[in-house]
Design a protein around this motif. Structure first.
Motif, PDB file in Angstrom:
ATOM      1  N   SER A   1       5.156   8.416   2.469  1.00  0.00           N
ATOM      2  CA  SER A   1       6.366   7.682   2.833  1.00  0.00           C
ATOM      3  C   SER A   1       6.194   7.035   4.211  1.00  0.00           C
ATOM      4  N   HIS A   2       5.609   7.775   5.135  1.00  0.00           N
ATOM      5  CA  HIS A   2       5.333   7.247   6.472  1.00  0.00           C
ATOM      6  C   HIS A   2       4.371   6.064   6.395  1.00  0.00           C
ATOM      7  N   TYR A   3       3.343   6.218   5.573  1.00  0.00           N
ATOM      8  CA  TYR A   3       2.340   5.162   5.425  1.00  0.00           C
ATOM      9  C   TYR A   3       2.974   3.891   4.868  1.00  0.00           C
ATOM     10  N   LEU A   4       3.760   4.042   3.815  1.00  0.00           N
ATOM     11  CA  LEU A   4       4.377   2.869   3.186  1.00  0.00           C
ATOM     12  C   LEU A   4       5.396   2.209   4.117  1.00  0.00           C
ATOM     13  N   GLY A   5       6.238   3.041   4.728  1.00  0.00           N
ATOM     14  CA  GLY A   5       7.346   2.485   5.505  1.00  0.00           C
ATOM     15  C   GLY A   5       6.949   2.067   6.910  1.00  0.00           C
ATOM     16  N   ASN A   6       6.190   2.925   7.594  1.00  0.00           N
ATOM     17  CA  ASN A   6       5.931   2.673   9.013  1.00  0.00           C
ATOM     18  C   ASN A   6       4.604   1.970   9.269  1.00  0.00           C
ATOM     19  N   VAL A   7       3.593   2.255   8.459  1.00  0.00           N
ATOM     20  CA  VAL A   7       2.309   1.595   8.673  1.00  0.00           C
ATOM     21  C   VAL A   7       2.303   0.228   7.986  1.00  0.00           C
ATOM     22  N   LEU A   8       2.634   0.226   6.699  1.00  0.00           N
ATOM     23  CA  LEU A   8       2.605  -1.050   5.959  1.00  0.00           C
ATOM     24  C   LEU A   8       3.926  -1.816   6.072  1.00  0.00           C
ATOM     25  N   ARG A   9       4.951  -1.154   6.587  1.00  0.00           N
ATOM     26  CA  ARG A   9       6.274  -1.775   6.762  1.00  0.00           C
ATOM     27  C   ARG A   9       6.848  -2.295   5.443  1.00  0.00           C
ATOM     28  N   LEU A  10       6.628  -1.544   4.400  1.00  0.00           N
ATOM     29  CA  LEU A  10       7.247  -1.872   3.117  1.00  0.00           C
ATOM     30  C   LEU A  10       8.643  -1.251   3.081  1.00  0.00           C
ATOM     31  N   ALA A  11       9.511  -1.843   2.276  1.00  0.00           N
ATOM     32  CA  ALA A  11      10.888  -1.333   2.180  1.00  0.00           C
ATOM     33  C   ALA A  11      11.282  -1.235   0.711  1.00  0.00           C
ATOM     34  N   ALA A  12      12.458  -0.756   0.474  1.00  0.00           N
ATOM     35  CA  ALA A  12      12.976  -0.645  -0.904  1.00  0.00           C
ATOM     36  C   ALA A  12      12.829  -1.989  -1.605  1.00  0.00           C
ATOM     37  N   GLY A  13      12.379  -1.932  -2.860  1.00  0.00           N
ATOM     38  CA  GLY A  13      12.200  -3.160  -3.634  1.00  0.00           C
ATOM     39  C   GLY A  13      10.763  -3.640  -3.691  1.00  0.00           C
ATOM     40  N   ALA A  14       9.924  -3.174  -2.760  1.00  0.00           N
ATOM     41  CA  ALA A  14       8.518  -3.588  -2.778  1.00  0.00           C
ATOM     42  C   ALA A  14       7.749  -2.821  -3.853  1.00  0.00           C
ATOM     43  N   ASP A  15       6.673  -3.442  -4.331  1.00  0.00           N
ATOM     44  CA  ASP A  15       5.867  -2.818  -5.384  1.00  0.00           C
ATOM     45  C   ASP A  15       4.587  -2.202  -4.822  1.00  0.00           C
ATOM     46  N   VAL A  16       4.227  -1.062  -5.328  1.00  0.00           N
ATOM     47  CA  VAL A  16       2.915  -0.476  -5.032  1.00  0.00           C
ATOM     48  C   VAL A  16       2.326  -0.001  -6.366  1.00  0.00           C
ATOM     49  N   ALA A  17       1.036   0.323  -6.339  1.00  0.00           N
ATOM     50  CA  ALA A  17       0.394   0.848  -7.545  1.00  0.00           C
ATOM     51  C   ALA A  17       0.249   2.358  -7.405  1.00  0.00           C
ATOM     52  N   LEU A  18       0.581   3.060  -8.462  1.00  0.00           N
ATOM     53  CA  LEU A  18       0.427   4.518  -8.480  1.00  0.00           C
ATOM     54  C   LEU A  18      -0.575   4.897  -9.570  1.00  0.00           C
ATOM     55  N   PHE A  19      -1.348   5.946  -9.317  1.00  0.00           N
ATOM     56  CA  PHE A  19      -2.177   6.522 -10.378  1.00  0.00           C
ATOM     57  C   PHE A  19      -2.259   8.012 -10.135  1.00  0.00           C
ATOM     58  N   ASN A  20      -2.504   8.753 -11.187  1.00  0.00           N
ATOM     59  CA  ASN A  20      -2.548  10.218 -11.048  1.00  0.00           C
ATOM     60  C   ASN A  20      -3.810  10.823 -11.668  1.00  0.00           C
ATOM     61  N   GLY A  21      -4.741   9.971 -12.052  1.00  0.00           N
ATOM     62  CA  GLY A  21      -5.988  10.459 -12.630  1.00  0.00           C
ATOM     63  C   GLY A  21      -5.911  10.698 -14.130  1.00  0.00           C
ATOM     64  N   LYS A  22      -4.719  10.477 -14.713  1.00  0.00           N
ATOM     65  CA  LYS A  22      -4.550  10.756 -16.149  1.00  0.00           C
ATOM     66  C   LYS A  22      -3.859   9.623 -16.908  1.00  0.00           C
ATOM     67  N   ASP A  23      -2.898   8.968 -16.249  1.00  0.00           N
ATOM     68  CA  ASP A  23      -2.011   8.053 -16.972  1.00  0.00           C
ATOM     69  C   ASP A  23      -2.246   6.580 -16.640  1.00  0.00           C
ATOM     70  N   GLY A  24      -3.411   6.235 -16.154  1.00  0.00           N
ATOM     71  CA  GLY A  24      -3.679   4.844 -15.789  1.00  0.00           C
ATOM     72  C   GLY A  24      -3.006   4.472 -14.479  1.00  0.00           C
ATOM     73  N   GLU A  25      -2.934   3.167 -14.225  1.00  0.00           N
ATOM     74  CA  GLU A  25      -2.299   2.683 -12.993  1.00  0.00           C
ATOM     75  C   GLU A  25      -0.977   2.023 -13.344  1.00  0.00           C
ATOM     76  N   TRP A  26       0.040   2.313 -12.536  1.00  0.00           N
ATOM     77  CA  TRP A  26       1.384   1.785 -12.787  1.00  0.00           C
ATOM     78  C   TRP A  26       1.897   1.028 -11.573  1.00  0.00           C
ATOM     79  N   ARG A  27       2.550  -0.099 -11.858  1.00  0.00           N
ATOM     80  CA  ARG A  27       3.316  -0.772 -10.820  1.00  0.00           C
ATOM     81  C   ARG A  27       4.606   0.025 -10.650  1.00  0.00           C
ATOM     82  N   ALA A  28       4.890   0.378  -9.395  1.00  0.00           N
ATOM     83  CA  ALA A  28       6.109   1.157  -9.139  1.00  0.00           C
ATOM     84  C   ALA A  28       6.901   0.491  -8.018  1.00  0.00           C
ATOM     85  N   ARG A  29       8.183   0.505  -8.158  1.00  0.00           N
ATOM     86  CA  ARG A  29       9.053  -0.119  -7.155  1.00  0.00           C
ATOM     87  C   ARG A  29       9.577   0.957  -6.221  1.00  0.00           C
TER      88      ARG A  29
END
Lengths: 250, 250
Positions: free
Chosen positions: B35-63
């Protein structure tokens, strides 16, 4: 000035690069740093053997005559390995963070690149390099890898200038991240070169230009994105095993 | 939690590994650090998209729903890449200096090793590793390399014990410095493993034992002595291009 791992031969384990000519009975001076390393770090004394190489005359067993604060003197006794130069393969890479750049130089030496050319691309961050420091890294990597050759590290050059003056008989393998399904099997022995892009890849304009050059061949490095230092080792491996001095079937 | 280089597709550039299941509409919590990385380092806010993966379910666009000091919440919108696992290839290596060990783990992930096994040999210096730290390195390398798989880093195990329990259908490629003139062309697809020795190589007793094992094949990595991290990348390259997921003719 590291030692090399134990080997199955009786070559001296301690290896030093020197600039002087090496020949039977030749007296060789070593620098203040080398004298300190031999005498104070390794605690060697007069009479001990070390291996010397200068990038031209092979590797020589040399006996320490004396070691002093200002330098030392050794005498060449016998050649322990012939001079062996790598194939005529250049590595072009875009300098990145300092530690990674040092690694790429080290890896290029271990992998048998004959010349190392830092290039400035549109997405390259660094505008200058410490050429002397990178050359010293190349020397240290050669000492470590038991080789007798030290590749030259060239000055940082703009990619577009390098391409404009490119020797057309030298195939340039471009590690192209957008490419799938092609590898380095295409017959293209030395002279050759490998081009590794910066993090962020090449600009659209650079990509267009690279694609149009007659001496370019594209090279795929698999489905994952590799860091530049990983890509350099992987591309050098592919070339060495297919066209270079790694033995084995192609 | 690095960003990946620009790509020719519209997948989000920022990639995060999470442990939760990923599926359409799934709410996903991220850690305090993320959360710190997304908000304070990259300065992303609610509504921005990032990619998530968990090693099992592929990669997902997440808001991003919200980011707070204690963590954040995202919602999976669509799958942007299918789950892709590397071939069933293990990398066994003897841990060396900390920085080099970190590099080997990073390189193994980029090169598509499915499992990373630190082994203790007779000439291995370190008697323990920080498995959790190395696993975190593997996660970071997966985030960086645009992959969807994170190899497990196993606990440090003695080589002799590992060999005693070895699954005999898994060929073990031993990067043997004393070998010249043989390479990895011998047909031996997955399951497989690669064994990289420590600086100083294997002991005579270890060498004798390795030679006698029925599942061992020896592998040459050229005429120069390679550091362990270089050797790992070179051996993984040879295997991937011959038997693995790097496309191209063999």
């Amino acid at each position: 000035m590291p030692t090399i791992p134990p080997r199955n031969d009786d070559r001296p384990k301690v290896r030093l690069y020197v600039e002087q000519a090496l020949a039977q009975g030749q007296h060789v001076a070593v620098t203040q740093d080398q004298s300190h390393y031999l005498g104070n770090v390794l605690r060697l004394a007069a009479g001990a053997d070390v291996a010397l190489f200068n990038g031209k005359d092979g590797e020589w067993r040399a006996r320490i005559g004396h070691l002093a604060k200002r330098g030392g003197a050794l005498t060449c006794e016998e050649q322990t390995a012939p001079q062996t130069n790598p194939p005529d393969l250049w590595l072009l890479f875009a300098p990145i963070k300092k530690a990674r750049t040092d690694f790429i130089v080290e890896k290029a030496v271990e992998m048998g690149a004959a010349r190392i050319l830092p290039v400035q691309t549109e997405f390259t961050n660094s505008e200058r390099i410490r050429r002397d420091r990178l050359q010293a890294h190349a020397v240290e990597a050669a000492e470590q890898s038991a080789g007798t050759f030290v590749p030259e590290v060239a000055d940082l050059t703009r990619l577009d200038r390098l391409l404009a003056d490119w020797p057309t008989d030298r195939v340039l393998w471009w590690a192209d991240e957008s490419l799938k399904g092609c590898d380095i099997a295409d017959p293209a022995p030395a002279p050759a070169a490998i081009l590794i892009g910066p993090e962020g890849g090449f600009s659209p304009a650079e990509r267009l230009r690279l694609r149009a050059l007659p001496f370019i061949r594209r090279l795929s490095l698999g489905p994952r994105i590799l860091r530049a230092d990983t890509a350099a080792v992987a591309a050098l491996t592919l070339w060495q095993v297919r066209h270079g001095d790694w033995t084995g079937p192609r």
